[in-house]
Scaffold this motif. Structure first.
Motif, PDB file in Angstrom:
ATOM      1  N   PRO A  37       0.855  -1.208   0.000  1.00 48.52           N
ATOM      2  CA  PRO A  37       0.000   0.000   0.000  1.00 48.52           C
ATOM      3  C   PRO A  37       0.880   1.244   0.000  1.00 48.52           C
ATOM      4  O   PRO A  37       1.972   1.247   0.553  1.00 48.52           O
ATOM      5  CB  PRO A  37      -0.775  -0.111   1.325  1.00 48.52           C
ATOM      6  CG  PRO A  37      -0.690  -1.548   1.708  1.00 48.52           C
ATOM      7  CD  PRO A  37       0.559  -2.095   1.125  1.00 48.52           C
ATOM      8  N   SER A  38       0.379   2.310  -0.630  1.00 49.30           N
ATOM      9  CA  SER A  38       1.204   3.501  -0.812  1.00 49.30           C
ATOM     10  C   SER A  38       1.590   4.202   0.484  1.00 49.30           C
ATOM     11  O   SER A  38       2.527   4.974   0.513  1.00 49.30           O
ATOM     12  CB  SER A  38       0.488   4.488  -1.738  1.00 49.30           C
ATOM     13  OG  SER A  38      -0.857   4.605  -1.302  1.00 49.30           O
ATOM     14  N   ASP A  39       0.888   3.921   1.590  1.00 46.34           N
ATOM     15  CA  ASP A  39       1.235   4.612   2.831  1.00 46.34           C
ATOM     16  C   ASP A  39       2.372   3.932   3.589  1.00 46.34           C
ATOM     17  O   ASP A  39       2.774   4.364   4.647  1.00 46.34           O
ATOM     18  CB  ASP A  39       0.013   4.760   3.735  1.00 46.34           C
ATOM     19  CG  ASP A  39      -0.565   3.398   4.102  1.00 46.34           C
ATOM     20  OD1 ASP A  39      -1.443   3.343   4.976  1.00 46.34           O
ATOM     21  OD2 ASP A  39      -0.131   2.378   3.506  1.00 46.34           O
ATOM     22  N   LYS A  40       2.899   2.861   3.013  1.00 45.37           N
ATOM     23  CA  LYS A  40       4.010   2.167   3.670  1.00 45.37           C
ATOM     24  C   LYS A  40       5.317   2.789   3.192  1.00 45.37           C
ATOM     25  O   LYS A  40       5.850   2.432   2.156  1.00 45.37           O
ATOM     26  CB  LYS A  40       4.001   0.677   3.302  1.00 45.37           C
ATOM     27  CG  LYS A  40       2.774  -0.062   3.767  1.00 45.37           C
ATOM     28  CD  LYS A  40       3.060  -0.820   5.039  1.00 45.37           C
ATOM     29  CE  LYS A  40       1.790  -1.463   5.574  1.00 45.37           C
ATOM     30  NZ  LYS A  40       1.933  -1.918   6.940  1.00 45.37           N
ATOM     31  N   LYS A  69      -8.660 -11.468  -3.312  1.00 41.50           N
ATOM     32  CA  LYS A  69      -9.758 -10.584  -2.884  1.00 41.50           C
ATOM     33  C   LYS A  69      -9.433  -9.933  -1.554  1.00 41.50           C
ATOM     34  O   LYS A  69      -9.544  -8.711  -1.392  1.00 41.50           O
ATOM     35  CB  LYS A  69     -11.046 -11.406  -2.737  1.00 41.50           C
ATOM     36  CG  LYS A  69     -11.980 -11.304  -3.899  1.00 41.50           C
ATOM     37  CD  LYS A  69     -13.379 -11.794  -3.522  1.00 41.50           C
ATOM     38  CE  LYS A  69     -14.180 -12.005  -4.814  1.00 41.50           C
ATOM     39  NZ  LYS A  69     -15.130 -13.097  -4.725  1.00 41.50           N
ATOM     40  N   ASP A  70      -9.051 -10.740  -0.577  1.00 41.65           N
ATOM     41  CA  ASP A  70      -8.757 -10.199   0.755  1.00 41.65           C
ATOM     42  C   ASP A  70      -7.520  -9.317   0.732  1.00 41.65           C
ATOM     43  O   ASP A  70      -7.421  -8.345   1.473  1.00 41.65           O
ATOM     44  CB  ASP A  70      -8.603 -11.343   1.774  1.00 41.65           C
ATOM     45  CG  ASP A  70      -9.965 -11.828   2.265  1.00 41.65           C
ATOM     46  OD1 ASP A  70     -10.309 -12.986   2.003  1.00 41.65           O
ATOM     47  OD2 ASP A  70     -10.685 -11.017   2.888  1.00 41.65           O
ATOM     48  N   ALA A  71      -6.595  -9.652  -0.138  1.00 38.99           N
ATOM     49  CA  ALA A  71      -5.382  -8.841  -0.226  1.00 38.99           C
ATOM     50  C   ALA A  71      -5.733  -7.449  -0.752  1.00 38.99           C
ATOM     51  O   ALA A  71      -5.284  -6.436  -0.236  1.00 38.99           O
ATOM     52  CB  ALA A  71      -4.359  -9.522  -1.125  1.00 38.99           C
ATOM     53  N   LYS A  72      -6.550  -7.428  -1.809  1.00 42.17           N
ATOM     54  CA  LYS A  72      -6.918  -6.136  -2.415  1.00 42.17           C
ATOM     55  C   LYS A  72      -7.697  -5.277  -1.432  1.00 42.17           C
ATOM     56  O   LYS A  72      -7.574  -4.050  -1.422  1.00 42.17           O
ATOM     57  CB  LYS A  72      -7.725  -6.373  -3.695  1.00 42.17           C
ATOM     58  CG  LYS A  72      -6.838  -6.854  -4.836  1.00 42.17           C
ATOM     59  CD  LYS A  72      -7.507  -6.718  -6.201  1.00 42.17           C
ATOM     60  CE  LYS A  72      -6.467  -6.863  -7.300  1.00 42.17           C
ATOM     61  NZ  LYS A  72      -7.052  -7.237  -8.589  1.00 42.17           N
ATOM     62  N   ARG A  73      -8.479  -5.942  -0.598  1.00 41.73           N
ATOM     63  CA  ARG A  73      -9.267  -5.204   0.393  1.00 41.73           C
ATOM     64  C   ARG A  73      -8.355  -4.435   1.345  1.00 41.73           C
ATOM     65  O   ARG A  73      -8.713  -3.418   1.890  1.00 41.73           O
ATOM     66  CB  ARG A  73     -10.118  -6.186   1.199  1.00 41.73           C
ATOM     67  CG  ARG A  73     -11.489  -5.638   1.584  1.00 41.73           C
ATOM     68  CD  ARG A  73     -12.358  -6.670   2.245  1.00 41.73           C
ATOM     69  NE  ARG A  73     -13.051  -7.503   1.283  1.00 41.73           N
ATOM     70  CZ  ARG A  73     -13.347  -8.782   1.474  1.00 41.73           C
ATOM     71  NH1 ARG A  73     -12.985  -9.387   2.566  1.00 41.73           N
ATOM     72  NH2 ARG A  73     -14.001  -9.465   0.547  1.00 41.73           N
ATOM     73  N   GLU A  74      -7.145  -4.960   1.548  1.00 38.14           N
ATOM     74  CA  GLU A  74      -6.178  -4.298   2.421  1.00 38.14           C
ATOM     75  C   GLU A  74      -5.204  -3.441   1.622  1.00 38.14           C
ATOM     76  O   GLU A  74      -4.143  -3.073   2.113  1.00 38.14           O
ATOM     77  CB  GLU A  74      -5.405  -5.332   3.250  1.00 38.14           C
ATOM     78  CG  GLU A  74      -6.251  -6.101   4.233  1.00 38.14           C
ATOM     79  CD  GLU A  74      -6.579  -5.279   5.481  1.00 38.14           C
ATOM     80  OE1 GLU A  74      -5.800  -4.365   5.815  1.00 38.14           O
ATOM     81  OE2 GLU A  74      -7.622  -5.550   6.109  1.00 38.14           O
ATOM     82  N   SER A  75      -5.571  -3.147   0.372  1.00 33.40           N
ATOM     83  CA  SER A  75      -4.754  -2.327  -0.538  1.00 33.40           C
ATOM     84  C   SER A  75      -3.457  -2.985  -0.976  1.00 33.40           C
ATOM     85  O   SER A  75      -2.486  -2.313  -1.303  1.00 33.40           O
ATOM     86  CB  SER A  75      -4.404  -0.966   0.101  1.00 33.40           C
ATOM     87  OG  SER A  75      -5.567  -0.331   0.541  1.00 33.40           O
ATOM     88  N   TYR A  76      -3.426  -4.316  -0.958  1.00 39.31           N
ATOM     89  CA  TYR A  76      -2.241  -5.014  -1.451  1.00 39.31           C
ATOM     90  C   TYR A  76      -2.476  -5.502  -2.867  1.00 39.31           C
ATOM     91  O   TYR A  76      -3.598  -5.811  -3.252  1.00 39.31           O
ATOM     92  CB  TYR A  76      -1.918  -6.233  -0.565  1.00 39.31           C
ATOM     93  CG  TYR A  76      -1.070  -5.884   0.626  1.00 39.31           C
ATOM     94  CD1 TYR A  76      -1.652  -5.457   1.826  1.00 39.31           C
ATOM     95  CD2 TYR A  76       0.326  -5.949   0.549  1.00 39.31           C
ATOM     96  CE1 TYR A  76      -0.858  -5.119   2.897  1.00 39.31           C
ATOM     97  CE2 TYR A  76       1.112  -5.616   1.623  1.00 39.31           C
ATOM     98  CZ  TYR A  76       0.517  -5.195   2.800  1.00 39.31           C
ATOM     99  OH  TYR A  76       1.296  -4.858   3.862  1.00 39.31           O
TER     100      TYR A  76
END
Lengths: 184, 633
Positions: free
Chosen positions: A54-57, A160-167
């Motif tokens: 995710p971009s905030d990392k 799906k779950d990864a994308k939900r966490e912005s991965y």
């Protein structure tokens, strides 16, 4: 670094593959298979290289937490100092859910058993990349999980779950993965 | 092979083993073991096996001449060390004829070696007689792991020319094969006092190995080698007529081969057996003697668990040894000149563990019947305690024996001829005469060890020992007697008997530190004290230190160094010395590796074995440099 596994190998002997040969002359087959966690560690290093965080990392270190499992920790500890892009890997042991907050990645050892579900619950919304050791981990919402084949390892990605966490992941990784979904 | 450098595709094809299969190896940790890995060999700059052994704490390795080495563990070193057992893939390369290992003819490609396991201390129970000071087990890679082509070669000042070619093929998913051919040429050492010795070495070797996983349970292996070694040598020949002694230079040629077959069957997770057969033949055409020797061996062993927490390994074997010895000089004898002798052996070892595998006890014994001393029994008792993940303590008691070699019992060798002098002293010969009915030497050994990980990146391994030797074979001057000859002369015989005893004590400490991801350091210290009933002291190096460093540099470069110090061996007139080897390697492409190696850099030349070959000529190891290229695809 190869020598680190030699440290472990030498120290325990029991963890060498194989340690000392048979007595009496007749030789045990030189088993050229590798230590399970040596291989998993290399897989994890590769997963990280092909993960789009995710971009905030933006921190300089990549904090990889290991939940339980002393053996796992010893192997993964040898990744300290390796780089993923510009970030340096730090390996941290976590023993409770509270400690998870600072993690960028969490590796959930199989020895955790049912508590894996708790960890996944707690990790929700925190943008943590979750990696586990069996298919059930992905079915419970984990993002990447190892799937044992007969003598080798495969892996699954719960996209799906990864994308939900912005991965997201590079297509190079996705094409080799088994795409898995959460199952209630 | 660094897994962290592999791609995901490669990792998905990598086989893994589960931890449980290896838990059976607990017993093996109850000994002073050091494993030389393939990476250790690759990063040492060693171009032969004895040089690769120098890094092992507690091992003494001395170059005697360009083609000969002396290797020993925790005791007096010499060109024929009869207390150290050395095996290659389960085949013994210790010769019962000479009572030692001829390192010159063991030039397997180092790239074929998977690892070398060195056990300091007696290994009699597991490995048989003549393992009183240690066991060295050289294990080659399965042909499964050497598929593809390898070509390496190079040259330099001492390592003048060398080349190895190896081709491996996967015959199917379950079977593989490899063949290799190798050549090397080593230059001469320096003479003490100036000039070059006459001791250069040339050898050629070829061999193969094939492995076949027939089905889930059965694995078959077949391997063999052929070799031919030529070394220049200078020998002294004695005569009973003037000039009484002559120095002759010539070629010592050794040729031979071996073939070995093995069947391993896995009965269950906890039970398996193995059957191994091998044949080994050696012919020495030396300036001083002609020897032909063969060895045929069959070995069986079985491992099973009669109860949980208990494992038994047992085995039996038969070996037939044939020799034919012909001394060139008529003054030397070997009686009988030829013989065929059998060796029978059986062993049993029981391992029991309690307290969740934290405490394990091992008890075992080997029984052998050999042609010279009859039945010999070698028991051992060991315990190992692993209180936590970072500590392991072990203790061991063993009895081991060293059976006399045929050389001890049957050899007559003239060491000097003293001409008659003006005062009336007669023509005199001094030499060894065949011993009679010698007993085996015995050692009672007490060992203690501790492995510790004080920090995730540091391991410490300590081993302490006390060994009590009795009935040791030594040569003692007997009563002189007159021989008619012709010509008539006085004989001063040195006869072997079992009247010597001695004890040794000391320890080894190895510390390993992964200082940085790119920097690994290993340091070791070995202390050794020897007290002998014949009053000879200072017959071993009392201290040895080693320091190895592996540095990974940018641009695929590696800088590896090996610094060593060995204390003096006064009685062998070998001074103490420190030496340094440096190896710079560049992985130019995925297939090509280039390296430059500097060996023995600290001195122009130095002595490692002061009394030299049999007739007392010491040669000096020169400083050397060589370059090597390795191509793999």
């Amino acid at each position: 670094m190869w020598m680190k596994s030699k440290l472990l190998c030498f120290f325990f002997l029991v963890l060498c593959s194989p340690a000392v040969s048979w007595p009496g002359g007749a030789q045990a087959q030189t088993n050229q298979a590798f230590e399970e966690y040596e291989v998993k560690r290399a897989f994890v290093y590769n997963f990280l290289k092909f993960t789009v965080f995710p971009s905030d990392k933006t921190a300089e270190t990549l904090d990889i937490c290991v939940a339980d499992g002393k053996t796992v920790l010893q192997f993964f500890a040898q990744m300290r100092g390796y780089k993923v892009g510009v970030k340096e890997i730090a390996i941290i042991e976590v023993n409770s859910n509270n400690e998870i907050d600072r993690c960028d990645v969490i590796f959930v050892s199989a020895s955790i058993g049912k508590k894996a579900g708790d960890i996944l619950e707690h990790a929700k919304g925190r943008g943590i990349l979750t990696i586990g050791e069996d298919l059930q981990f992905c079915n419970m919402g984990g993002m990447i999980c190892f799937i044992a084949a007969e003598k080798t390892l495969r892996f699954g990605i719960n996209l799906k779950d990864a994308k939900r966490e912005s991965y997201n992941f590079s297509s190079q990784l996705l094409k080799l993965a088994q795409i898995v979904e959460r199952q209630s | 092979m660094n897994l962290l450098n592999m791609s995901i595709e490669e990792l998905m094809q990598t086989e893994i083993t589960s931890v449980s299969k290896k838990e059976q190896k607990i017993a093996d940790a109850a000994a002073a073991v050091y494993v030389i890995t393939k990476e250790d060999i690759r990063r040492s700059g060693a171009n032969n096996i004895p040089d690769a052994l120098r890094m092992v704490p507690g091992l003494e390795v001395a170059s005697i001449s360009s083609g000969t080495w002396a290797v020993q563990s925790r005791n007096v070193n010499s060109s024929l060390v009869n207390e150290l057992l050395v095996l290659i893939d389960g085949r013994t390369i210790y010769s019962p004829i000479f009572g030692g290992v001829i390192w010159t003819i063991q030039d397997l490609p180092l790239e074929d070696i998977d690892r070398i396991e060195v056990i300091r201390g007696p290994g009699g129970t597991l490995w048989g007689a003549n393992a009183t000071t240690g066991v060295i087990n050289i294990i080659t890679k399965s042909s499964k792991d050497t598929v593809g082509t390898l070509a390496s070669g190079g040259g330099g000042t001492l390592e003048q020319d060398f080349a190895t070619v190896r081709q491996g093929v996967a015959l199917s998913d379950d079977a593989s094969f490899r063949a290799y051919a190798k050549y090397r040429s080593r230059g001469a050492f320096e003479k003490v006092g100036g000039g070059k010795e006459d001791d250069n070495l040339d050898d050629m070797r070829t061999g193969f190995r094939s492995d076949w996983q027939v089905d889930k349970k059965d694995l078959l292996t077949l391997q063999g080698d052929l070799f031919s070694t030529d070394s220049k040598t200078r020998e002294t020949f004695f005569e009973l007529t003037p000039p009484f002694s002559q120095s002759v230079t010539g070629d010592d040629t050794a040729t031979g081969g071996n073939v070995l077959g093995r069947w391993e069957r896995s009965i269950s997770e906890e039970s398996d057996f193995a059957l191994q057969l091998y044949y080994d033949s050696l012919k020495l055409d030396y300036v001083s003697r002609e020897v032909h020797g063969t060895m045929s061996d069959v070995d069986f062993q079985h491992r099973f668990r009669p109860f949980t927490n208990n494992e038994i390994v047992w085995g039996a074997g038969y070996r037939s040894v044939y020799y034919d010895v012909d001394w060139v000089s008529p003054l030397n004898t070997f009686v009988p000149e030829d013989d065929t002798t059998p060796l029978y052996s059986a062993f049993l070892q029981d391992e029991t563990w309690i307290l969740d595998k934290k405490l394990a006890f091992i008890v075992g014994t080997k029984v052998e019947h050999n042609p010279l001393t009859g039945i010999e029994v070698q028991p051992t008792a060991r315990v190992i305690w692993t209180p936590n993940d970072n500590n392991s303590v072990w203790a061991a008691f063993s009895r081991a024996v060293r059976t006399p070699s045929f050389l001890d019992e049957r050899n007559g060798l003239v060491l000097a001829v003293v001409p008659p002098d003006a005062n009336g002293s007669p023509l005199t010969t001094r030499g060894f005469v065949p011993g009679e009915n010698l007993d085996a030497e015995e050692v009672l050994s007490y060992e203690l060890g501790w492995r510790n990980r004080p920090h995730p990146d540091v391991t410490l391994d300590t081993a302490l020992f006390f060994a009590d030797y009795s009935k040791q074979i030594s040569e003692v001057a007997g009563d002189s007697y007159f021989s008619e000859g012709p010509p008539p002369h006085l004989v001063v015989p040195f006869m072997a008997n079992n009247n010597m005893s001695s004890y040794t004590y000391g320890g080894e400490l190895v510390a390993r530190w992964q200082a940085k991801r790119w920097w690994f350091i290993e340091g070791s210290a070995a202390l050794l004290e020897l007290h002998s009933s014949d009053g000879k002291s200072n017959a071993v190096p009392r201290q040895q230190y080693r320091l190895r460093s592996f540095v990974d540099l940018p641009y695929n470069l590696e800088l590896n160094s090996f610094l060593r110090y060995t204390d003096a061996v006064v009685i062998q007139k070998t001074p103490s010395y420190a030496e340094l080897d440096l190896l710079l390697t560049w992985k130019a492409t995925t297939n090509l590796e280039l390296s430059v190696v500097g060996q023995n850099l600290l001195h122009n030349k130095h002595v490692e074995y002061g009394t030299g070959s049999l007739y007392g000529v010491a040669a000096e190891v020169p400083r050397g440099v060589y370059g090597k290229a390795t191509l793999r695809f």
